[in-house]
Design a protein around this motif. Structure first.
Motif, PDB file in Angstrom:
ATOM      1  N   SER B  49      -6.172  12.718   4.776  1.00 11.66           N
ATOM      2  CA  SER B  49      -5.731  12.001   3.574  1.00 11.66           C
ATOM      3  C   SER B  49      -6.921  11.667   2.680  1.00 11.66           C
ATOM      4  N   ALA B  50      -8.058  11.389   3.311  1.00 10.63           N
ATOM      5  CA  ALA B  50      -9.258  11.071   2.530  1.00 10.63           C
ATOM      6  C   ALA B  50      -9.655  12.253   1.651  1.00 10.63           C
ATOM      7  N   GLN B  51      -9.540  13.433   2.207  1.00  9.46           N
ATOM      8  CA  GLN B  51      -9.922  14.607   1.425  1.00  9.46           C
ATOM      9  C   GLN B  51      -9.011  14.808   0.226  1.00  9.46           C
ATOM     10  N   ILE B  52      -7.740  14.585   0.431  1.00  7.46           N
ATOM     11  CA  ILE B  52      -6.804  14.748  -0.678  1.00  7.46           C
ATOM     12  C   ILE B  52      -7.093  13.734  -1.781  1.00  7.46           C
ATOM     13  N   ARG B  53      -7.324  12.501  -1.414  1.00 12.33           N
ATOM     14  CA  ARG B  53      -7.644  11.492  -2.432  1.00 12.33           C
ATOM     15  C   ARG B  53      -8.943  11.833  -3.153  1.00 12.33           C
ATOM     16  N   LYS B  54      -9.912  12.282  -2.376  1.00 14.67           N
ATOM     17  CA  LYS B  54     -11.202  12.635  -2.970  1.00 14.67           C
ATOM     18  C   LYS B  54     -11.055  13.818  -3.931  1.00 14.67           C
ATOM     19  N   ASP B  55     -10.330  14.822  -3.503  1.00 14.69           N
ATOM     20  CA  ASP B  55     -10.116  15.992  -4.354  1.00 14.69           C
ATOM     21  C   ASP B  55      -9.478  15.590  -5.677  1.00 14.69           C
ATOM     22  N   LEU B  56      -8.405  14.823  -5.587  1.00 16.43           N
ATOM     23  CA  LEU B  56      -7.685  14.449  -6.797  1.00 16.43           C
ATOM     24  C   LEU B  56      -8.529  13.570  -7.706  1.00 16.43           C
ATOM     25  N   SER B  57      -9.383  12.761  -7.093  1.00 17.66           N
ATOM     26  CA  SER B  57     -10.187  11.815  -7.882  1.00 17.66           C
ATOM     27  C   SER B  57     -11.167  12.529  -8.814  1.00 17.66           C
ATOM     28  N   HIS B  58     -11.409  13.811  -8.574  1.00 23.81           N
ATOM     29  CA  HIS B  58     -12.257  14.567  -9.493  1.00 23.81           C
ATOM     30  C   HIS B  58     -11.622  14.716 -10.866  1.00 23.81           C
ATOM     31  N   PHE B  59     -10.303  14.597 -10.915  1.00 19.15           N
ATOM     32  CA  PHE B  59      -9.594  14.910 -12.148  1.00 19.15           C
ATOM     33  C   PHE B  59      -8.968  13.712 -12.837  1.00 19.15           C
ATOM     34  N   GLY B  60      -8.886  12.592 -12.122  1.00 18.29           N
ATOM     35  CA  GLY B  60      -8.271  11.420 -12.732  1.00 18.29           C
ATOM     36  C   GLY B  60      -7.635  10.549 -11.667  1.00 18.29           C
ATOM     37  N   GLU B  61      -6.847   9.597 -12.120  1.00 16.93           N
ATOM     38  CA  GLU B  61      -6.148   8.713 -11.191  1.00 16.93           C
ATOM     39  C   GLU B  61      -4.661   8.970 -11.337  1.00 16.93           C
ATOM     40  N   PHE B  62      -4.072   9.526 -10.291  1.00 20.45           N
ATOM     41  CA  PHE B  62      -2.691   9.973 -10.378  1.00 20.45           C
ATOM     42  C   PHE B  62      -1.737   9.145  -9.535  1.00 20.45           C
ATOM     43  N   GLY B  63      -2.268   8.238  -8.741  1.00 21.01           N
ATOM     44  CA  GLY B  63      -1.426   7.481  -7.827  1.00 21.01           C
ATOM     45  C   GLY B  63      -1.375   5.996  -8.135  1.00 21.01           C
ATOM     46  N   LYS B  64      -0.583   5.313  -7.353  1.00 23.98           N
ATOM     47  CA  LYS B  64      -0.453   3.845  -7.454  1.00 23.98           C
ATOM     48  C   LYS B  64      -0.677   3.272  -6.067  1.00 23.98           C
ATOM     49  N   GLN B  65      -1.503   2.222  -6.001  1.00 27.25           N
ATOM     50  CA  GLN B  65      -1.668   1.573  -4.699  1.00 27.25           C
ATOM     51  C   GLN B  65      -0.322   1.084  -4.180  1.00 27.25           C
ATOM     52  N   GLY B  66      -0.130   1.230  -2.937  1.00 25.02           N
ATOM     53  CA  GLY B  66       1.114   0.743  -2.332  1.00 25.02           C
ATOM     54  C   GLY B  66       2.236   1.749  -2.336  1.00 25.02           C
ATOM     55  N   THR B  67       2.331   2.559  -3.411  1.00 26.38           N
ATOM     56  CA  THR B  67       3.464   3.480  -3.492  1.00 26.38           C
ATOM     57  C   THR B  67       3.086   4.954  -3.362  1.00 26.38           C
ATOM     58  N   GLY B  68       1.852   5.289  -3.671  1.00 26.17           N
ATOM     59  CA  GLY B  68       1.435   6.688  -3.562  1.00 26.17           C
ATOM     60  C   GLY B  68       1.555   7.458  -4.862  1.00 26.17           C
ATOM     61  N   TYR B  69       2.002   8.703  -4.770  1.00 23.43           N
ATOM     62  CA  TYR B  69       2.076   9.583  -5.929  1.00 23.43           C
ATOM     63  C   TYR B  69       3.507   9.957  -6.244  1.00 23.43           C
ATOM     64  N   ASN B  70       3.842   9.906  -7.544  1.00 19.91           N
ATOM     65  CA  ASN B  70       5.106  10.460  -7.982  1.00 19.91           C
ATOM     66  C   ASN B  70       4.996  11.980  -7.905  1.00 19.91           C
ATOM     67  N   VAL B  71       5.873  12.585  -7.117  1.00 22.94           N
ATOM     68  CA  VAL B  71       5.755  14.024  -6.835  1.00 22.94           C
ATOM     69  C   VAL B  71       5.772  14.846  -8.112  1.00 22.94           C
ATOM     70  N   SER B  72       6.753  14.584  -8.947  1.00 23.38           N
ATOM     71  CA  SER B  72       6.923  15.394 -10.136  1.00 23.38           C
ATOM     72  C   SER B  72       5.752  15.215 -11.118  1.00 23.38           C
ATOM     73  N   TYR B  73       5.260  13.997 -11.212  1.00 23.41           N
ATOM     74  CA  TYR B  73       4.126  13.731 -12.099  1.00 23.41           C
ATOM     75  C   TYR B  73       2.873  14.446 -11.601  1.00 23.41           C
ATOM     76  N   LEU B  74       2.586  14.304 -10.301  1.00 21.43           N
ATOM     77  CA  LEU B  74       1.390  14.941  -9.734  1.00 21.43           C
ATOM     78  C   LEU B  74       1.486  16.459  -9.838  1.00 21.43           C
ATOM     79  N   TYR B  75       2.703  16.961  -9.609  1.00 20.34           N
ATOM     80  CA  TYR B  75       2.941  18.399  -9.727  1.00 20.34           C
ATOM     81  C   TYR B  75       2.578  18.897 -11.131  1.00 20.34           C
TER      82      TYR B  75
END
Lengths: 211, 211
Positions: B49-75
């Motif tokens: 999970s750390a790798q996924i968060r790190k990877d995504l963090s290169h491009f912006g902030e796509f998630g919300k603490q507590g709830t995670g990622y909206n699938v369709s938005y992240l897609y």
DNA sequence: TAGATTGTTAATCGATTAACAATC
DNA sequence: TAGATTGTTAATCGATTAACAATC
């Protein structure tokens, strides 16, 4: 022999490069090239000479100072390490366009593999002849794979069917699966899976393209 | 937008994982899954999970603490990053069994690619219709690729012909090549090449198999 | 609120590269 | 011999993971 065989702690990434070396060496053989060096090989492959020497050093000493590596000797050594100095019987599951292309591909035999059986879920395809093989049904898959001692299979069925097919293959004794379906397979940890999804490769490149 | 686009120093290995994430997200969409987390996604893909968060963090902030990622938005965000939120016209060179399978494959369009032209050196194949395309000769390849603005091509010709085909493609303006021929291509450094050679994948697994 | 999960930092781990003595 | 190249060590580089404050 310094070190050889799985379980001896050689990094997967090193194992993953050996087939690349093998392919380049085979090409050199075709060119009647008798000797090569880590520098020469690296240049062809876009890999540093240090890395090639380091990789090979995991398995033994194959070169001579001053002259480099005998192409044919190194080729045979790597074939032996990878266990492709024999022929692995292979099953192909799914004979759509892709499965058919795989079944007809002449490139497997010279590199250690031979398609020995074809399976499809579609009764309309069962019985079809492709090359000198007959398409068999899923019902006889387990039996047939066990009978032939097949350890390697290629999966070319729709994504929806792939997991179920994989389960059946593992059950039958398959230990290496090359999966063309665009989905990750869940398998026991002693079963190896490699994935081929052309779209993944294409999407890895579009990032860098101008719009 | 924190950081985006090629040349911004994001490691290739990170870019290489985005299509994998995209495929998993697409599957989640099909399953009507509304939210996911780095843990959930990682579990499906065998990635931490750390790798996924790190990877995504290169491009912006796509998630919300507590709830995670909206699938369709992240897609949609990843589709945009990879530039596959459009359709890339694609040429296929070589219409043997494999080229035919590629030409007929339904999986490209929903993921950002469309085969718009087919080429073959064999005069006997030129003029054949495959799906709604006609096989064209190598003579018209450069013109046709330029005319259609094709930047992406798939090469499915014999190894002996592949380098020459690649040269002609590059000359015509192609900047991304998916090469099915079992040979390394020499191309200018602004041209991207990805390789698919099933035997390489098979040989990566036999090392670990019992004899 | 309490529980969950993010994005980020620092620590760890592993892979690649540079350098060189050995030697063909 | 002189030049070339190996196999290996140590240094560097980069990627992964663990940990946690922030916060939904």
């Amino acid at each position: 022999m310094v070190n050889e065989g799985p379980g001896s702690g050689i990094p997967d990434i090193v194992i993953g490069r050996l087939p690349i070396y093998l392919r380049a060496l085979n090409r050199m053989l075709q060119e009647d090239k008798e000797y090569t060096s880590s520098h020469d090989l690296g240049q062809r492959l876009g890999i540093s000479s240090a890395q090639i020497r380091k990789d090979l050093s995991h398995f033994g000493e194959f070169g001579k100072q001053g002259t480099g590596y005998n192409v044919s000797y190194l080729y045979e050594q790597i074939r032996h390490i990878l266990q492709v100095d024999r022929q692995w019987p292979m099953a192909v599951v799914g004979v759509g366009d892709l499965g058919r292309a795989i079944a007809n591909y002449r490139g497997f035999v010279p590199r250690g593999f031979r398609v020995v059986s074809l399976f499809d879920a579609d009764p309309a395809k069962v019985g079809d002849r492709i090359g000198d093989l007959t398409v068999l049904s899923f019902e006889v898959m387990t039996t047939e794979i066990k009978r032939q001692g097949v350890q390697v299979a290629m999966v070319a069925v729709p994504a929806e069917a792939a997991q179920q097919v994989a389960d059946q293959l593992v059950e039958a004794g398959v230990r290496a699966i090359l999966n063309y379906a665009p989905i990750m397979l869940a398998v026991p940890e002693d079963v190896h899976v490699q994935y081929i999804d052309p779209v993944i490769h294409l999407q890895r490149m579009t990032y860098y393209l101008k719009p």
